[in-house]
Design an enzyme around this catalytic site. Sequence first.
Site, PDB file in Angstrom:
ATOM      1  N   LEU A  32       0.654  -1.420   0.034  1.00 14.79           N
ATOM      2  CA  LEU A  32       0.032   0.006  -0.137  1.00 14.79           C
ATOM      3  C   LEU A  32       0.785   1.064  -0.059  1.00 14.79           C
ATOM      4  CD1 LEU A  32      -2.499  -0.947   2.396  1.00 14.79           C
ATOM      5  CD2 LEU A  32      -2.826  -0.824  -0.055  1.00 14.79           C
ATOM      6  N   GLY A  33       2.496   1.133   0.568  1.00 15.11           N
ATOM      7  CA  GLY A  33       2.696   2.511   1.096  1.00 15.11           C
ATOM      8  C   GLY A  33       4.125   1.901   1.188  1.00 15.11           C
ATOM      9  N   GLY A  35       7.279   4.176   3.388  1.00 22.71           N
ATOM     10  CA  GLY A  35       7.812   5.608   4.047  1.00 22.71           C
ATOM     11  C   GLY A  35       9.147   5.450   5.044  1.00 22.71           C
ATOM     12  N   GLY A  36       9.608   6.272   5.903  1.00 22.72           N
ATOM     13  CA  GLY A  36      10.597   6.348   5.846  1.00 22.72           C
ATOM     14  C   GLY A  36      11.224   5.340   7.353  1.00 22.72           C
ATOM     15  N   VAL A  40       3.915  -0.570   4.374  1.00 27.58           N
ATOM     16  CA  VAL A  40       2.299  -0.563   4.969  1.00 27.58           C
ATOM     17  C   VAL A  40       2.067  -2.071   3.655  1.00 27.58           C
ATOM     18  CG1 VAL A  40       0.126   0.061   5.588  1.00 27.58           C
ATOM     19  CG2 VAL A  40       2.066   1.192   6.258  1.00 27.58           C
ATOM     20  N   LYS A  55       2.006  -3.472   9.200  1.00 25.70           N
ATOM     21  CA  LYS A  55       3.437  -2.192   8.840  1.00 25.70           C
ATOM     22  C   LYS A  55       4.344  -2.729   9.030  1.00 25.70           C
ATOM     23  CE  LYS A  55       4.568   2.301   8.953  1.00 25.70           C
ATOM     24  NZ  LYS A  55       3.802   3.839  10.191  1.00 25.70           N
ATOM     25  N   ASP A 146       2.243  14.986  13.874  1.00 24.52           N
ATOM     26  CA  ASP A 146       2.353  15.463  12.302  1.00 24.52           C
ATOM     27  C   ASP A 146       0.663  15.081  11.920  1.00 24.52           C
ATOM     28  OD1 ASP A 146       3.447  15.464  10.108  1.00 24.52           O
ATOM     29  OD2 ASP A 146       4.466  13.416  10.185  1.00 24.52           O
TER      30      ASP A 146
END
Length: 319
Positions: A32-33, A35-36, A40, A55, A146
Amino acid sequence: MNGISDAALHHLREVTDLPDLSETPYEILETLGRGGMGTVYRAVDRKLDREVALKVVQLPEGARETVDRLLREARVLARLEHPGIVPVHDAGLLPDGRAFYAMKRVRGLRLDEHARAVLLTERLRAFERVCEAVAFAHAHGVIHRDLKPENVMVGPFGEVLVMDWGVAKVNGDPPAGEEGRGGEGSTFQSMETAHGTILGTPGYMAPEQERGEVDRITGRTDVYALGAILGFLLAGETPPRPLEAIRRRAMAAEPEDRYAKVEDLAADLARYLAGLAVSAHRESLLDRARRFGRRNRTAILVVLAYLLMRVLLILILGR
């Protein structure tokens, strides 16, 4: 000899980098994605026959701190049981040493996408729900740090979920996992100051957060970010003065000039939506007349229609 295409190489990297889920009930369906901190995945929980979002930390050699940060994020989410905060189902370590947690698979649009498709009033209703979730977190000693439209999901039935609590500050805990990067999808790189590491997203960080003053991060820091989200939702509109006043108070440069609590911001917004005066805006007589007109539009139209009919009857009968 034919070379490997970029798409094939990307797929090969994804396949070879898949986590070892052999000792879990989960099976990965797609990515799905990234990141740093982690990736996910859309996965299926074979034990309960349901889809989840998984995740999994990206684990460079020796990155124990990243593992601890992911598990800390899972613990933060687990303590925040609220309809507006994504629930965690499971967490732990995989055979390959990576940390993971399983959470509700959220469907829908990010708030920035949702805002482009609906009218202002619906945007403000979604924003109210965001405030409710953040106020709940603050009541449990958790500051998000955030908040931005990309970290809010709006579901197909109007449900609103605040996501990505990876850099949350828990009152009473020492700063943890401050690698200097915002939440998933953030492109903000770290900058060190004399007081600490800056975490967050430009445009949504309060001044004290931008300066890295970790000891000054409070609930009012999230209030500033909520004001910035409200400003985003008002973009492209000519905002009514009460709404603009709410945004300005939330985004005051000094924390003591902002709303003391998220609940106070939400209460002002609720008053505006109900057609009442808001505490952030001092009304003129014309402002009061306009607000009265908006709040009683139907009754005013009925009275005007009645008076117009009476005038017409008088004119007709007087001939």
